[in-house]
Design a protein around this motif. Structure first.
Motif, mmCIF file in Angstrom:
data_model
loop_
_atom_site.group_PDB
_atom_site.id
_atom_site.type_symbol
_atom_site.label_atom_id
_atom_site.label_comp_id
_atom_site.label_asym_id
_atom_site.label_seq_id
_atom_site.Cartn_x
_atom_site.Cartn_y
_atom_site.Cartn_z
ATOM 1 N N THR A 12 46.478 47.035 42.920
ATOM 2 C CA THR A 12 45.183 47.576 42.793
ATOM 3 C C THR A 12 43.987 46.874 43.295
ATOM 4 O O THR A 12 43.072 47.405 43.688
ATOM 5 C CB THR A 12 45.009 48.150 41.541
ATOM 6 O OG1 THR A 12 44.897 46.969 40.619
ATOM 7 C CG2 THR A 12 45.669 49.191 40.969
ATOM 8 N N CYS A 13 44.247 45.519 43.406
ATOM 9 C CA CYS A 13 43.225 44.787 43.774
ATOM 10 C C CYS A 13 43.463 43.354 44.252
ATOM 11 O O CYS A 13 44.781 42.872 44.488
ATOM 12 C CB CYS A 13 42.218 44.203 42.313
ATOM 13 S SG CYS A 13 43.148 43.361 41.558
ATOM 14 N N HIS A 15 43.788 40.436 43.097
ATOM 15 C CA HIS A 15 44.624 39.706 42.114
ATOM 16 C C HIS A 15 46.075 39.952 42.301
ATOM 17 O O HIS A 15 46.888 39.191 42.234
ATOM 18 C CB HIS A 15 44.098 39.588 40.582
ATOM 19 C CG HIS A 15 42.892 39.513 40.190
ATOM 20 N ND1 HIS A 15 41.941 40.508 39.887
ATOM 21 C CD2 HIS A 15 42.177 38.521 40.328
ATOM 22 C CE1 HIS A 15 40.876 39.664 39.692
ATOM 23 N NE2 HIS A 15 40.904 38.315 39.939
ATOM 24 N N CYS A 16 46.235 41.343 42.526
ATOM 25 C CA CYS A 16 47.563 41.778 42.579
ATOM 26 C C CYS A 16 48.086 41.260 44.017
ATOM 27 O O CYS A 16 49.317 40.760 44.108
ATOM 28 C CB CYS A 16 47.605 43.295 42.711
ATOM 29 S SG CYS A 16 46.935 44.119 41.367
ATOM 30 N N SER A 19 49.163 37.633 43.501
ATOM 31 C CA SER A 19 50.398 37.557 42.827
ATOM 32 C C SER A 19 51.634 37.709 43.583
ATOM 33 O O SER A 19 52.608 36.877 43.751
ATOM 34 C CB SER A 19 50.411 38.548 41.397
ATOM 35 O OG SER A 19 49.288 38.314 40.863
ATOM 36 N N TYR A 64 55.717 44.067 40.604
ATOM 37 C CA TYR A 64 55.599 45.349 41.394
ATOM 38 C C TYR A 64 57.024 45.706 42.097
ATOM 39 O O TYR A 64 57.768 45.071 42.019
ATOM 40 C CB TYR A 64 54.527 45.185 42.580
ATOM 41 C CG TYR A 64 53.318 44.647 41.974
ATOM 42 C CD1 TYR A 64 52.302 45.508 41.264
ATOM 43 C CD2 TYR A 64 52.942 43.297 41.759
ATOM 44 C CE1 TYR A 64 51.211 45.190 40.845
ATOM 45 C CE2 TYR A 64 51.819 42.890 41.274
ATOM 46 C CZ TYR A 64 50.850 43.751 40.809
ATOM 47 O OH TYR A 64 49.704 43.525 40.262
ATOM 48 N N THR B 12 40.059 46.870 37.683
ATOM 49 C CA THR B 12 41.508 47.860 38.269
ATOM 50 C C THR B 12 42.680 47.453 37.664
ATOM 51 O O THR B 12 43.505 48.464 37.533
ATOM 52 C CB THR B 12 41.541 47.744 39.839
ATOM 53 O OG1 THR B 12 41.770 46.655 40.206
ATOM 54 C CG2 THR B 12 40.449 48.259 40.519
ATOM 55 N N CYS B 13 42.877 46.418 37.061
ATOM 56 C CA CYS B 13 44.233 46.152 36.521
ATOM 57 C C CYS B 13 44.275 44.806 35.562
ATOM 58 O O CYS B 13 43.215 44.213 35.235
ATOM 59 C CB CYS B 13 45.345 45.624 37.578
ATOM 60 S SG CYS B 13 44.704 43.908 38.316
ATOM 61 N N HIS B 15 45.132 41.894 35.577
ATOM 62 C CA HIS B 15 44.677 40.522 36.428
ATOM 63 C C HIS B 15 43.100 40.607 36.127
ATOM 64 O O HIS B 15 42.786 39.539 35.943
ATOM 65 C CB HIS B 15 44.959 40.428 37.942
ATOM 66 C CG HIS B 15 46.434 40.484 38.135
ATOM 67 N ND1 HIS B 15 47.099 41.275 39.065
ATOM 68 C CD2 HIS B 15 47.500 39.669 37.640
ATOM 69 C CE1 HIS B 15 48.369 41.061 39.005
ATOM 70 N NE2 HIS B 15 48.603 40.114 38.366
ATOM 71 N N CYS B 16 42.526 41.468 36.380
ATOM 72 C CA CYS B 16 41.042 41.680 36.459
ATOM 73 C C CYS B 16 40.679 41.451 34.895
ATOM 74 O O CYS B 16 39.674 40.777 34.781
ATOM 75 C CB CYS B 16 40.654 42.968 36.764
ATOM 76 S SG CYS B 16 40.986 43.486 38.598
ATOM 77 N N SER B 19 40.879 37.804 34.326
ATOM 78 C CA SER B 19 39.891 37.064 34.712
ATOM 79 C C SER B 19 38.377 37.164 33.794
ATOM 80 O O SER B 19 37.842 36.083 33.705
ATOM 81 C CB SER B 19 39.539 37.628 36.145
ATOM 82 O OG SER B 19 40.429 37.193 36.961
ATOM 83 N N TYR B 64 32.895 40.389 38.435
ATOM 84 C CA TYR B 64 32.351 41.686 38.073
ATOM 85 C C TYR B 64 30.998 41.960 37.487
ATOM 86 O O TYR B 64 30.269 40.694 37.450
ATOM 87 C CB TYR B 64 33.380 42.242 37.023
ATOM 88 C CG TYR B 64 34.699 42.163 37.663
ATOM 89 C CD1 TYR B 64 35.325 43.081 38.258
ATOM 90 C CD2 TYR B 64 35.677 41.063 37.223
ATOM 91 C CE1 TYR B 64 36.668 42.975 38.739
ATOM 92 C CE2 TYR B 64 36.932 40.795 37.695
ATOM 93 C CZ TYR B 64 37.309 41.896 38.673
ATOM 94 O OH TYR B 64 38.368 41.669 38.871
#
Lengths: 69, 69
Positions: A12-13, A15-16, A19, A64, B12-13, B15-16, B19, B64
């Protein structure tokens, strides 16, 4: 040099993307990784062809699911 | 003990969420951080009341935007 393309579901972002990149970069022989959360496309460049399962497993480690396209 | 609630845009996920949590946990006096990418709600618990700007700045560090609700 070979580039193989996969689709990855669930990113989604940034960060993904990070990873996934980190895990795929660990595969011996990989020289470049491009990934987009927007499109779900993962392109992996390596000197010699890779086993798809190696990439799929690395993506799984990141959390994922990848499918070879 | 005080809990203050903010809304955070753009997560969004997981990971966010991580953070944001990591940055907000760095604020001295913070004892608990709860954050949800689904709802955008951030709850911060501290022994003494915090300045809103401290939390807003920590969230900004994570990339953010937070608004006090």
């Amino acid at each position: 040099m070979t580039t193989t393309t996969f689709t990855v579901a669930g990113m989604t972002c940034g960060h993904c993307e990070m990873s996934v990149t980190e895990e795929v970069e660990k595969i011996i022989g990989v020289s470049d990784v491009r990934v987009s959360a927007d499109t779900g496309v993962l392109s992996v460049t390596s000197a010699e062809p890779l086993a798809d399962t190696e990439v799929i497993e690395a993506v799984r480690e990141a959390g994922y699911t990848a499918v070879r396209v």
